[in-house]
Design a protein around this motif. Structure first.
Motif, short mmCIF file in Angstrom:
data_model
loop_
_atom_site.label_atom_id
_atom_site.label_comp_id
_atom_site.label_asym_id
_atom_site.label_seq_id
_atom_site.Cartn_x
_atom_site.Cartn_y
_atom_site.Cartn_z
N CYS A 184 0.82 -1.22 0.00
CA CYS A 184 0.00 0.00 0.00
C CYS A 184 0.85 1.27 0.00
O CYS A 184 1.34 1.71 1.05
CB CYS A 184 -0.90 0.01 1.23
SG CYS A 184 -2.12 -1.30 1.20
N GLU A 185 1.05 1.84 -1.17
CA GLU A 185 1.59 3.19 -1.32
C GLU A 185 0.98 3.76 -2.60
O GLU A 185 0.72 3.00 -3.54
CB GLU A 185 3.11 3.19 -1.44
CG GLU A 185 3.85 2.81 -0.16
CD GLU A 185 5.36 2.94 -0.31
OE1 GLU A 185 5.95 3.81 0.33
OE2 GLU A 185 5.94 2.16 -1.10
N ARG A 212 8.07 9.49 -0.15
CA ARG A 212 6.92 8.65 0.24
C ARG A 212 6.61 8.83 1.72
O ARG A 212 6.81 7.90 2.53
CB ARG A 212 7.20 7.18 -0.10
CG ARG A 212 8.51 6.69 0.40
CD ARG A 212 9.26 5.71 -0.44
NE ARG A 212 8.46 4.72 -1.10
CZ ARG A 212 8.58 4.46 -2.41
NH1 ARG A 212 9.47 5.10 -3.14
NH2 ARG A 212 7.83 3.54 -2.97
N GLU A 217 1.29 6.27 2.23
CA GLU A 217 0.99 4.89 2.63
C GLU A 217 -0.43 4.81 3.23
O GLU A 217 -1.18 3.86 2.99
CB GLU A 217 2.03 4.43 3.66
CG GLU A 217 1.90 2.97 4.07
CD GLU A 217 2.87 2.58 5.20
OE1 GLU A 217 3.75 3.39 5.56
OE2 GLU A 217 2.72 1.47 5.73
N THR A 221 -3.56 2.57 1.93
CA THR A 221 -4.09 1.56 2.86
C THR A 221 -5.60 1.72 2.98
O THR A 221 -6.35 0.74 2.90
CB THR A 221 -3.40 1.70 4.24
OG1 THR A 221 -1.99 1.58 4.05
CG2 THR A 221 -3.88 0.65 5.22
N SER A 288 10.73 0.00 1.04
CA SER A 288 9.43 0.66 0.90
C SER A 288 8.35 -0.15 1.59
O SER A 288 8.30 -1.36 1.39
CB SER A 288 9.07 0.82 -0.57
OG SER A 288 9.94 1.73 -1.16
N PRO A 289 7.47 0.55 2.37
CA PRO A 289 7.54 1.96 2.72
C PRO A 289 8.87 2.28 3.41
O PRO A 289 9.57 1.37 3.87
CB PRO A 289 6.37 2.14 3.69
CG PRO A 289 5.47 0.97 3.43
CD PRO A 289 6.33 -0.14 2.97
#
Ligand code: URP
Ligand code: ZN
Ligand code: ZN
Length: 465
Positions: A184-185, A212, A217, A221, A288-289
């Protein structure tokens, strides 16, 4: 006559619910009994040690093909060494799919590579191009074959899926009884921020964190959850980096949405400022995240205690510093957007979580076992064969010295990667023996592996099974 082939005697057995002083009797590859006054043909003295289920690492990248044709340096052979060194006995890596290609273009090759695995494994199937043929023919067949989880990326070029594609994967998973794992990003937000940063000459690894921030995120999400709620498919969110993101998950769980989530040691131990380290060093912490800041660690532990985050994986990624990690750091053309994301952590996972979690009083022993073994096994359809100590379960155990103090070094990780982001971190608690299906595979840091001994574990999650 002895009742059992092998007896683990005199230890303190820890499961996801109990801590009990008792013995474990093993026949062949399975646990046959837990109790007292058992007898064994062979005995391992576990006095003074914890006896816990071998770790289940449900998110690690092993021998994985990338879209540019490169393959992650960590092979099944070296990954098994590292896993056993750190007390882990089951791994779940990823079979790739690339845009414009069917899943069948790479899955058979990946399955063939995995056959050499010395460690038991299950599989996640990446889905980057959910064409009609993928959704209606390939995914149902793959699920029927025992792959119970599909992974989608909401960011990364060229892997990400848009919302419509994500919905079609959710639908396919719902039909097959599979779970969808989500990175999730927000793709567009990161692209926009990265372009700005590069224009401003911010090309160094530290810019990775600035490209980021948490909101990127958190938005993805929320969206991943909302669409899963719409389709009514269970999802599992990978690598949650901070409490603000976990808050979105907590809200959804409270209204009954079928969402679970993991975090990883890097988000409890490292911070975004590690990427500010001088020279090229920052790239060693780039994943990442992005790791957030030290002040964020406490909030993440609280989310673990609340049960919002109930799995702890390594997200082990095999890029050596002298190889792919470092190659975009030379000369005038440093570009943080081209440095591969991901850091190694297979062997460090259990010691870091034990030391930071149990020893520092953030979690108790059964919670440690649930996070690192029982819950991932349950989430991906491997329990009760994996992730617990009970009659009938595979004899996968780690014998743990809770007092031992160790300074983490790359050599101790026993992976093929040329660095560990955890170099020099002092931990309390260390695995002294790892047992995989009844066989001692690590004793006092000496690892033994046998190519091909690892079994493919079908997920019992899918409705097709
Ligand atoms: O930076 C990371 N996490 N790399 C591994 C691939 C992924 O996103 O899981
Ligand atoms: Zn990811
Ligand atoms: Zn990953």
């Amino acid at each position: 006559m002895s009742e059992y082939d092998l007896l683990i005697k005199g230890g303190t057995v820890v499961t996801g619910v109990d801590v009990i002083a008792c013995d474990v009797g093993i026949n062949g590859e399975q646990i046959a009994a837990i109790g007292t006054n058992l007898t064994g043909a062979r005995t391992i003295d576990a006095s003074g040690l914890l006896v816990m289920p071998g770790g289940v690492d449900s998110h690690c990248h092993i021998e994985q093909l990338e879209p540019d044709g490169s393959i992650h340096e960590e092979s099944f052979g070296t990954a098994a060494r590292s896993a056993f060194a750190g007390g882990t006995t089951t791994v779940i890596p990823f079979a790739p799919q690339f845009k414009g290609e069917p899943i069948g273009a790479h899955l058979p090759d990946y399955r063939a590579r995995a056959q050499k695995s010395p460690i038991d494994y299950s599989l996640h199937q990446m889905v980057t191009d959910p064409s009609e043929a993928v959704v209606f023919n390939e995914l149902p067949a793959i699920a029927a074959g025992g792959v119970g989880s599909f992974k989608v990326f909401l960011t990364y070029d060229p892997l990400h899926v848009d919302d419509g594609q994500y919905i079609s994967v959710l639908e396919a998973a719902k039909r097959a009884g599979a779970v969808v794992c989500v990175h999730c990003e927000n793709y567009e937000a990161i692209r926009w921020r990265s372009e700005q940063l590069l224009k401003d000459g911010k090309t160094q690894p530290a810019a990775h964190a600035w490209s980021r921030p948490k909101v990127v995120e958190r938005e993805a999400t929320y969206r991943a959850i909302a669409l899963a709620e719409l389709v009514d498919t269970p999802i599992h969110i990978f690598h949650v980096s901070c409490a603000e993101v976990a808050e979105e998950i907590a809200r959804a769980q409270a209204r009954g949405v079928k969402v679970t989530a993991e975090t990883c040691p890097q988000y409890l131990v490292l911070s975004g400022s590690d990427m500010d380290r001088p020279g090229k060093e920052g790239a060693k912490y780039m994943c990442s995240p992005s790791p957030r800041e030290a002040a964020d660690h406490a909030g993440l532990w609280a989310m673990i205690r609340r049960g919002v985050l109930d799995v702890l994986s390594s997200d082990h990624c095999g890029y050596s510093f002298a190889g792919d990690k470092g190659k975009w750091l030379n000369g005038p053309d440093v570009d943080f957007t081209r440095i591969p994301n991901g850091i190694p952590g297979l062997a460090a996972r259990l010691p870091l979580i034990f030391s930071e979690g149990v020893v520092k009083g953030e979690i108790d022993l059964p919670t440690f076992v649930r996070l690192t073994a029982t819950n991932p096994a349950k989430r991906f359809g491997l329990h009760p064969r994996k992730g617990t100590i009970a009659p009938g379960a595979d004899a996968d155990l780690v014998l743990w010295d809770r007092e031992r103090k160790v300074s983490i070094t790359n050599a101790r990780m026993q992976h093929t990667i040329d660095y560990t982001p955890y170099e020099g971190i002092e931990v309390t608690g260390w695995p002294v023996k790892t047992i995989a299906r009844g066989r001692v595979v690590m004793e006092d840091d000496e690892v033994t592996t046998e190519d091909g001994r690892g079994l493919f574990l079908k997920s019992a999650r899918t409705s097709a099974n």
